[in-house]
Design a protein around this motif. Structure first.
Motif, short mmCIF file in Angstrom:
data_model
loop_
_atom_site.label_atom_id
_atom_site.label_comp_id
_atom_site.label_asym_id
_atom_site.label_seq_id
_atom_site.Cartn_x
_atom_site.Cartn_y
_atom_site.Cartn_z
N GLU A 1 64.97 95.92 -44.64
CA GLU A 1 66.37 96.27 -44.66
C GLU A 1 66.19 95.80 -46.78
O GLU A 1 66.01 94.92 -46.62
N THR A 2 66.12 97.52 -46.44
CA THR A 2 66.24 97.00 -47.95
C THR A 2 66.52 96.49 -48.79
O THR A 2 66.31 96.08 -49.73
N GLU A 3 67.28 95.65 -48.74
CA GLU A 3 68.31 94.91 -49.26
C GLU A 3 67.72 93.52 -49.35
O GLU A 3 68.18 92.68 -50.33
N LYS A 4 67.08 93.21 -48.14
CA LYS A 4 66.86 91.91 -48.07
C LYS A 4 65.64 91.65 -48.84
O LYS A 4 65.38 90.97 -49.24
N ARG B 1 66.13 91.46 -52.38
CA ARG B 1 66.86 90.89 -52.70
C ARG B 1 66.56 89.36 -53.86
O ARG B 1 66.90 89.07 -54.74
N ASN B 2 65.21 89.64 -54.27
CA ASN B 2 64.22 89.01 -54.30
C ASN B 2 63.64 89.32 -56.08
O ASN B 2 63.36 88.19 -56.83
N ASN C 1 67.63 101.36 -55.66
CA ASN C 1 67.12 100.90 -54.41
C ASN C 1 65.93 100.78 -54.40
O ASN C 1 65.05 101.05 -53.38
#
Length: 93
Positions: A70-73, A76-77, A84
């Motif tokens: 997942e792109t968000e995952k 996240r760091n 995005n």
């Protein structure tokens, strides 16, 4: 092969100053490098090498499409994110 005059000329082009002893030593080292490159040049490229035999190419996994992360995952760091994507410092001017 690589005489002191050529070494002095290259030093001038590079805007590097050397003492006479350093020029003499550098000329000798450059001659050694050129001799080494001559031996590399004579390498038989048609000869089978051991490195190619070390990998069993028949045992590679199948290239199958799988679900991606997942792109968000992933983002996240990240220190900075824009549209995005990771934002990184510009390295080429």
């Amino acid at each position: 092969m690589f005489d002191t005059e050529l070494t002095k000329y290259l030093a001038r082009l590079s805007k590097i100053e050397f003492t006479e002893d350093e020029i003499t030593e550098m000329s000798s080292q450059m001659t050694d490098i050129i001799k080494l490159m001559d031996t590399v040049k004579d390498f038989d490229r048609n000869e089978k090498t051991f490195a190619l035999e070390a990998a069993a190419y028949t045992e590679l996994r199948k290239d199958e499409a799988r679900e991606s992360f997942e792109t968000e995952k992933i983002l996240r760091n990240a220190k900075q994110v824009k549209n995005n994507s990771f934002v990184v410092p510009k390295v080429v001017s």
